[in-house]
Design a protein around this motif. Sequence first.
Motif, PDB file in Angstrom:
ATOM      1  N   LEU A  48       0.824  -1.203   0.000  1.00 57.60           N
ATOM      2  CA  LEU A  48       0.000   0.000   0.000  1.00 57.60           C
ATOM      3  C   LEU A  48       0.865   1.264   0.000  1.00 57.60           C
ATOM      4  O   LEU A  48       0.532   2.253  -0.664  1.00 57.60           O
ATOM      5  CB  LEU A  48      -0.925  -0.002   1.229  1.00 57.60           C
ATOM      6  N   VAL A  49       1.971   1.217   0.746  1.00 63.76           N
ATOM      7  CA  VAL A  49       2.885   2.358   0.771  1.00 63.76           C
ATOM      8  C   VAL A  49       3.450   2.612  -0.622  1.00 63.76           C
ATOM      9  O   VAL A  49       3.549   3.761  -1.078  1.00 63.76           O
ATOM     10  CB  VAL A  49       4.032   2.124   1.779  1.00 63.76           C
ATOM     11  N   ALA A  52       0.646   4.064  -2.840  1.00 64.06           N
ATOM     12  CA  ALA A  52       0.343   5.438  -2.438  1.00 64.06           C
ATOM     13  C   ALA A  52       1.461   6.389  -2.871  1.00 64.06           C
ATOM     14  O   ALA A  52       1.208   7.480  -3.401  1.00 64.06           O
ATOM     15  CB  ALA A  52       0.141   5.509  -0.925  1.00 64.06           C
ATOM     16  N   GLY A  53       2.711   5.953  -2.675  1.00 64.67           N
ATOM     17  CA  GLY A  53       3.847   6.784  -3.084  1.00 64.67           C
ATOM     18  C   GLY A  53       3.893   6.982  -4.583  1.00 64.67           C
ATOM     19  O   GLY A  53       4.170   8.086  -5.071  1.00 64.67           O
ATOM     20  N   LEU A  55       1.358   6.911  -6.631  1.00 68.66           N
ATOM     21  CA  LEU A  55       0.274   7.830  -6.997  1.00 68.66           C
ATOM     22  C   LEU A  55       0.679   9.278  -6.750  1.00 68.66           C
ATOM     23  O   LEU A  55       0.384  10.167  -7.555  1.00 68.66           O
ATOM     24  CB  LEU A  55      -0.989   7.497  -6.194  1.00 68.66           C
ATOM     25  N   ILE A  56       1.379   9.512  -5.646  1.00 68.26           N
ATOM     26  CA  ILE A  56       1.828  10.876  -5.338  1.00 68.26           C
ATOM     27  C   ILE A  56       2.841  11.353  -6.367  1.00 68.26           C
ATOM     28  O   ILE A  56       2.782  12.481  -6.854  1.00 68.26           O
ATOM     29  CB  ILE A  56       2.421  10.934  -3.917  1.00 68.26           C
ATOM     30  N   THR A  71      -7.320  12.260  -8.006  1.00 71.18           N
ATOM     31  CA  THR A  71      -7.396  12.054  -6.555  1.00 71.18           C
ATOM     32  C   THR A  71      -8.784  11.581  -6.167  1.00 71.18           C
ATOM     33  O   THR A  71      -8.949  10.655  -5.363  1.00 71.18           O
ATOM     34  CB  THR A  71      -7.055  13.357  -5.814  1.00 71.18           C
ATOM     35  N   ALA A  74      -8.925   7.945  -7.216  1.00 73.18           N
ATOM     36  CA  ALA A  74      -8.028   6.966  -6.601  1.00 73.18           C
ATOM     37  C   ALA A  74      -8.270   6.753  -5.112  1.00 73.18           C
ATOM     38  O   ALA A  74      -8.208   5.615  -4.636  1.00 73.18           O
ATOM     39  CB  ALA A  74      -6.575   7.396  -6.823  1.00 73.18           C
ATOM     40  N   LEU A  75      -8.532   7.825  -4.372  1.00 73.48           N
ATOM     41  CA  LEU A  75      -8.596   7.687  -2.917  1.00 73.48           C
ATOM     42  C   LEU A  75      -9.656   6.695  -2.438  1.00 73.48           C
ATOM     43  O   LEU A  75      -9.365   5.822  -1.612  1.00 73.48           O
ATOM     44  CB  LEU A  75      -8.811   9.062  -2.275  1.00 73.48           C
ATOM     45  N   VAL A  78      -8.412   3.116  -3.397  1.00 77.17           N
ATOM     46  CA  VAL A  78      -7.294   2.681  -2.552  1.00 77.17           C
ATOM     47  C   VAL A  78      -7.780   2.376  -1.146  1.00 77.17           C
ATOM     48  O   VAL A  78      -7.350   1.396  -0.518  1.00 77.17           O
ATOM     49  CB  VAL A  78      -6.195   3.758  -2.528  1.00 77.17           C
ATOM     50  N   GLY A  79      -8.691   3.202  -0.631  1.00 78.31           N
ATOM     51  CA  GLY A  79      -9.240   2.953   0.709  1.00 78.31           C
ATOM     52  C   GLY A  79      -9.964   1.626   0.793  1.00 78.31           C
ATOM     53  O   GLY A  79      -9.817   0.883   1.770  1.00 78.31           O
ATOM     54  N   ALA A  82      -7.406  -1.157   0.716  1.00 81.49           N
ATOM     55  CA  ALA A  82      -6.693  -1.211   1.993  1.00 81.49           C
ATOM     56  C   ALA A  82      -7.534  -1.888   3.066  1.00 81.49           C
ATOM     57  O   ALA A  82      -7.026  -2.702   3.855  1.00 81.49           O
ATOM     58  CB  ALA A  82      -6.312   0.210   2.427  1.00 81.49           C
TER      59      ALA A  82
END
Length: 332
Positions: A48-49, A52-53, A55-56, A71, A74-75, A78-79, A82
Motif C-alpha cells: 500500500l505504501v 500510495a507513493g 500515486l503521489i 485524486t 483513486a482515494l 485505494v481505501g 486497503a
Amino acid sequence: MIRRFSDYLGPARLQALFFLLAGTGLLSLILNSAEGDWVRPAQTVLVLVFFAGALIIFGTRLDPEERGRWTALALPAVGAVALGLTVLPQYALPLLGAALGWIIAGLFVFRPRARMEYQVAVKSLRKNQFAEAVKAMDAVIKAEPNNLQHYRFRAEILRLWGKLDRAKRAYQQMTKIDPASAVGYNGLAEVNLQAGDYDAALEAARQAYSLASDEWVAAYNLGMIEDRLGQSDAVIEHLNHALARKVQDARHRLLIRLYLARAYSRRHDLAAARAQVDAMAKDRRGLTEWRALLQNEQAATLRAVLDEDVNAAEALLEGRLDVAGLTGESAS
C-alpha cells in the motif's frame, strides 16, 4: 520504456519512483525470512505504501485540475482495497470489486467536459475571428479559473492575433496559479521574445529551464534568446543540452544548428561552425517545414521572430553565405 518514463516524469520523479520500489521491495524480501502473524499484514502495508507513493509521484506531474480528478478517483478505490487487505480480509474480494467499479464509474462521472466554448474558439480561430475565439475562452476560464490549459490556449490565440501584452498576462496568470509551471514560463519567454524584450525573455526562459531542464523545449528557448543577446558560451551549453534530449522535429534541429554555428563563429571557431552547417544538411527538410509554416497568414508574429533565421539557414545550405558572415547578424 525507461526513457519514456523519464521523459514523462523527469529524472527527479523517476529516481524517487526507483527508490520507492527498491526500498519497499527490499523490506518485503527481508520480511520473507521473518516469522509471525504480523509478517503478512506488514507486507500488505508495504504494498500500500508503494502504490500510495507512486500515486503521489505521478500526481505531482499533473496540472491541478487533472490532479484533483485523479485524486477523487483513486482515494476511495485505494481505501477500499486497503480495508480488504487489512481490517476486513473476509470481504477482500467484494471490496476489490467495489474499488474497480468506482474507478470505472468515476471515469465517466469525473471525465473532463468537452466544452462547447472550445469548439467555438477553434472554429472562430480557423476563420481568423480572434475576438470571438478569445471571448469563448474567457467563458471557459470564468467557469474553471484554475485550469492552466485554458489560459495557455487563450494566450496562444492572443499571440496569433498579435495581442502580445494580453498573451503575456495570460502566461503570468499561469505562473501565479502554479509557480512550478515550466509551460507558463516558457510561454512568457516566447511572448517577450516576440515583443523584442530580450531581458524579460531571458529571465523567463531561465526560470523555465530551472524547472524543466530535462525538456529540450526549455533549453531550446533559452539558447535561442541567448543567441539574440550574443551570449555564445551559454548558447553552446544550452543548445547542446537540447540536442542531447533528442529533439524530434527537423525544423527545430535546423535552427539549433544555425544558432550553434553563429555562436562558434562569434568565438572565431570557424571549423566548429562549419561542422554545424554540415549537420544542418541532414535536416534540410526542416527548411521546407519552416517555409510552409511561415507562409500561413496567422504566422505574422512568428515570421517577425524567425524569418531572418530561416533565410540565414537557407543561405548557408545553398552556399550563398559562409559561417563567417553570421557574426553580428540580427535574427530578431
